[in-house]
Write an enzyme that holds these catalytic residues in place. Structure first.
Site, PDB file in Angstrom:
ATOM      1  N   ARG A 150       0.829  -1.211   0.000  1.00 31.06           N
ATOM      2  CA  ARG A 150       0.000   0.000   0.000  1.00 31.06           C
ATOM      3  C   ARG A 150       0.863   1.260   0.000  1.00 31.06           C
ATOM      4  O   ARG A 150       0.369   2.349   0.288  1.00 31.06           O
ATOM      5  CB  ARG A 150      -0.923  -0.019   1.217  1.00 31.06           C
ATOM      6  CG  ARG A 150      -1.943  -1.157   1.197  1.00 31.06           C
ATOM      7  CD  ARG A 150      -2.937  -1.038   2.341  1.00 31.06           C
ATOM      8  NE  ARG A 150      -2.322  -1.327   3.633  1.00 31.06           N
ATOM      9  CZ  ARG A 150      -2.294  -2.529   4.212  1.00 31.06           C
ATOM     10  NH1 ARG A 150      -2.829  -3.572   3.586  1.00 31.06           N
ATOM     11  NH2 ARG A 150      -1.742  -2.699   5.391  1.00 31.06           N
ATOM     12  N   ARG A 151       2.140   1.091  -0.346  1.00 27.18           N
ATOM     13  CA  ARG A 151       3.083   2.209  -0.281  1.00 27.18           C
ATOM     14  C   ARG A 151       3.638   2.591  -1.656  1.00 27.18           C
ATOM     15  O   ARG A 151       4.688   3.221  -1.737  1.00 27.18           O
ATOM     16  CB  ARG A 151       4.228   1.852   0.669  1.00 27.18           C
ATOM     17  CG  ARG A 151       3.749   1.533   2.073  1.00 27.18           C
ATOM     18  CD  ARG A 151       4.895   1.112   2.983  1.00 27.18           C
ATOM     19  NE  ARG A 151       4.394   0.762   4.314  1.00 27.18           N
ATOM     20  CZ  ARG A 151       5.173   0.347   5.320  1.00 27.18           C
ATOM     21  NH1 ARG A 151       6.486   0.234   5.142  1.00 27.18           N
ATOM     22  NH2 ARG A 151       4.645   0.038   6.491  1.00 27.18           N
ATOM     23  N   CYS A 170       0.505  21.056  -9.753  1.00 26.41           N
ATOM     24  CA  CYS A 170      -0.957  20.936  -9.695  1.00 26.41           C
ATOM     25  C   CYS A 170      -1.347  19.477  -9.479  1.00 26.41           C
ATOM     26  O   CYS A 170      -2.165  19.172  -8.625  1.00 26.41           O
ATOM     27  CB  CYS A 170      -1.579  21.465 -10.979  1.00 26.41           C
ATOM     28  SG  CYS A 170      -1.327  23.229 -11.232  1.00 26.41           S
ATOM     29  N   ARG A 191      -4.242  18.943  -6.769  1.00 28.20           N
ATOM     30  CA  ARG A 191      -4.691  20.015  -5.870  1.00 28.20           C
ATOM     31  C   ARG A 191      -5.497  21.072  -6.610  1.00 28.20           C
ATOM     32  O   ARG A 191      -6.387  21.713  -6.050  1.00 28.20           O
ATOM     33  CB  ARG A 191      -3.497  20.680  -5.184  1.00 28.20           C
ATOM     34  CG  ARG A 191      -2.600  21.453  -6.122  1.00 28.20           C
ATOM     35  CD  ARG A 191      -1.583  22.345  -5.425  1.00 28.20           C
ATOM     36  NE  ARG A 191      -0.782  23.041  -6.425  1.00 28.20           N
ATOM     37  CZ  ARG A 191      -1.114  24.202  -6.976  1.00 28.20           C
ATOM     38  NH1 ARG A 191      -2.248  24.812  -6.639  1.00 28.20           N
ATOM     39  NH2 ARG A 191      -0.329  24.770  -7.880  1.00 28.20           N
ATOM     40  N   SER A 192      -5.177  21.271  -7.905  1.00 27.44           N
ATOM     41  CA  SER A 192      -5.796  22.334  -8.681  1.00 27.44           C
ATOM     42  C   SER A 192      -5.941  21.865 -10.116  1.00 27.44           C
ATOM     43  O   SER A 192      -4.985  21.342 -10.695  1.00 27.44           O
ATOM     44  CB  SER A 192      -4.916  23.595  -8.620  1.00 27.44           C
ATOM     45  OG  SER A 192      -5.406  24.612  -9.461  1.00 27.44           O
ATOM     46  N   ASP A 194      -7.391  23.081 -13.926  1.00 26.17           N
ATOM     47  CA  ASP A 194      -7.983  23.938 -14.951  1.00 26.17           C
ATOM     48  C   ASP A 194      -8.751  23.012 -15.894  1.00 26.17           C
ATOM     49  O   ASP A 194      -8.167  22.317 -16.724  1.00 26.17           O
ATOM     50  CB  ASP A 194      -6.858  24.686 -15.676  1.00 26.17           C
ATOM     51  CG  ASP A 194      -7.319  25.479 -16.892  1.00 26.17           C
ATOM     52  OD1 ASP A 194      -8.482  25.317 -17.322  1.00 26.17           O
ATOM     53  OD2 ASP A 194      -6.504  26.255 -17.431  1.00 26.17           O
ATOM     54  N   ASN A 202      -4.145  16.158 -18.246  1.00 20.68           N
ATOM     55  CA  ASN A 202      -3.785  15.360 -17.073  1.00 20.68           C
ATOM     56  C   ASN A 202      -4.356  13.949 -17.152  1.00 20.68           C
ATOM     57  O   ASN A 202      -3.681  12.974 -16.797  1.00 20.68           O
ATOM     58  CB  ASN A 202      -4.274  16.049 -15.804  1.00 20.68           C
ATOM     59  CG  ASN A 202      -3.764  17.459 -15.625  1.00 20.68           C
ATOM     60  OD1 ASN A 202      -4.517  18.355 -15.233  1.00 20.68           O
ATOM     61  ND2 ASN A 202      -2.499  17.696 -15.924  1.00 20.68           N
ATOM     62  N   HIS A 232     -11.736  23.812 -11.368  1.00 23.74           N
ATOM     63  CA  HIS A 232     -12.287  25.118 -11.738  1.00 23.74           C
ATOM     64  C   HIS A 232     -12.326  25.336 -13.245  1.00 23.74           C
ATOM     65  O   HIS A 232     -11.519  24.794 -13.996  1.00 23.74           O
ATOM     66  CB  HIS A 232     -11.486  26.251 -11.078  1.00 23.74           C
ATOM     67  CG  HIS A 232     -10.011  26.151 -11.297  1.00 23.74           C
ATOM     68  ND1 HIS A 232      -9.177  25.477 -10.427  1.00 23.74           N
ATOM     69  CD2 HIS A 232      -9.209  26.632 -12.282  1.00 23.74           C
ATOM     70  CE1 HIS A 232      -7.931  25.557 -10.860  1.00 23.74           C
ATOM     71  NE2 HIS A 232      -7.922  26.232 -11.991  1.00 23.74           N
ATOM     72  N   ILE A 233     -13.301  26.132 -13.631  1.00 21.71           N
ATOM     73  CA  ILE A 233     -13.424  26.612 -15.002  1.00 21.71           C
ATOM     74  C   ILE A 233     -13.174  28.112 -14.963  1.00 21.71           C
ATOM     75  O   ILE A 233     -13.867  28.847 -14.237  1.00 21.71           O
ATOM     76  CB  ILE A 233     -14.824  26.327 -15.573  1.00 21.71           C
ATOM     77  CG1 ILE A 233     -15.091  24.815 -15.616  1.00 21.71           C
ATOM     78  CG2 ILE A 233     -14.968  26.934 -16.968  1.00 21.71           C
ATOM     79  CD1 ILE A 233     -16.545  24.468 -15.899  1.00 21.71           C
TER      80      ILE A 233
END
Length: 288
Positions: A150-151, A170, A191-192, A194, A202, A232-233
């Site tokens: 699990r690592r 990101c 984390r972020s 677009d 991604n 986010h858009i």
């Protein structure tokens, strides 16, 4: 890909309008997750044309541990150009060069490129040298030796170095899971995101990573689980997003890795996409 369009609709329906670092403004939703089954095809967006060659070059660049965009610009990959350019514009050496002039100088002037083409200790550096640890090589070795651990984790988020990066990661943390019947799954925490420009890249990028790891470890790629913190858009992408929502997703393409080379030696020419069909390209400005 219906999952992507579902994500877009969720953000438009449930998201909140927010100011952001770039002063562009966004509609944002926190904590979203989508699952893509790679057995159904390679998750390359079809509701707009995606420059998948850039995705492949970037992933190979990560794996090599590179942080200078010279390799990318030499291969006509433009996705990172704005950040070193904005950094250069703040310097005393800036003489009103355009972005294109800056990129051409990176290609042709090694000394200039070494100084201004580097992004700092971003993804490749952390994957291959996180405080002296080659996380990526360790992951590959551990999957082969202890697949059910699990690592199996790689982190690009290094608090000790994040302030030295031109753009903090990101897509910051990912984990691999191996099933008892030989399937490989991967979950990414981003984390972020677009959603118009970045997220389609991604999704395909980490799907490619899964295929490469699976081949190296004699496994088969299955589920890509994509978890996004701030999804986010940007407000200046709303017209483009709404155009995509009018389009019907097309069948997914296939990907082939045409080499028995190590994952550390795979080249762009070894990766092949079969049957990619998409709607027309839709452009949008990147927020820097």
């Amino acid at each position: 890909m219906k999952q992507y369009l579902e994500l877009v609709n969720e953000i438009l329906k449930d998201g909140e309008k927010r100011e952001d670092r770039t002063n562009t403004g966004t509609i944002s939703k926190f904590g979203v997750q989508k699952r893509y089954d790679l057995r159904e095809g390679f998750p390359l967006l079809t509701t707009k044309k995606v420059f998948y060659k850039a995705i492949f070059h970037e992933m190979l660049w990560f794996i090599k541990g590179d942080t200078n965009i010279k390799y990318l610009v030499e291969n006509n990959v433009k996705i990172w150009n704005e950040w070193p350019y904005e950094n250069f514009k703040k310097s005393s050496e800036f003489n009103n060069e355009t972005l294109q002039e800056f990129v051409e100088r990176l290609k042709n002037d090694n000394e200039f490129c070494n100084k201004w083409g580097d992004l700092g200790p971003v993804y490749g550096k952390q994957w291959r040298d996180f405080g002296g640890i080659d996380q990526f090589a360790k992951l590959i070795n551990d999957i082969k030796k202890n697949p059910f651990s699990r690592r199996h984790i790689v982190s690009a988020w290094n608090p000790a170095e994040v302030d030295n990066m031109l753009l903090p990661p990101c897509h910051s943390f990912w984990q691999v899971y191996v099933s008892k019947d030989g399937w490989l799954d991967l979950q990414l925490y981003q984390r972020s995101g677009d959603v118009f420009l970045g997220v389609p890249f991604n999704i395909a990028s980490y799907a490619l990573l899964m295929e490469l790891i699976a081949k190296e470890c004699n496994l088969k790629a299955r589920y890509f689980v994509h978890t996004i913190g701030d999804a986010h858009i940007y407000l200046n992408h709303l017209e483009q997003i709404n155009e995509q929502l009018k389009r019907k997703p097309l069948p997914l393409c296939k990907i082939k890795i045409n080499s028995e080379k190590s994952i550390f030696d795979i080249a762009f020419e070894d990766i092949e996409i079969e049957g990619y069909e998409s709607h027309a390209k839709i452009t949008g400005e990147v927020a820097v």
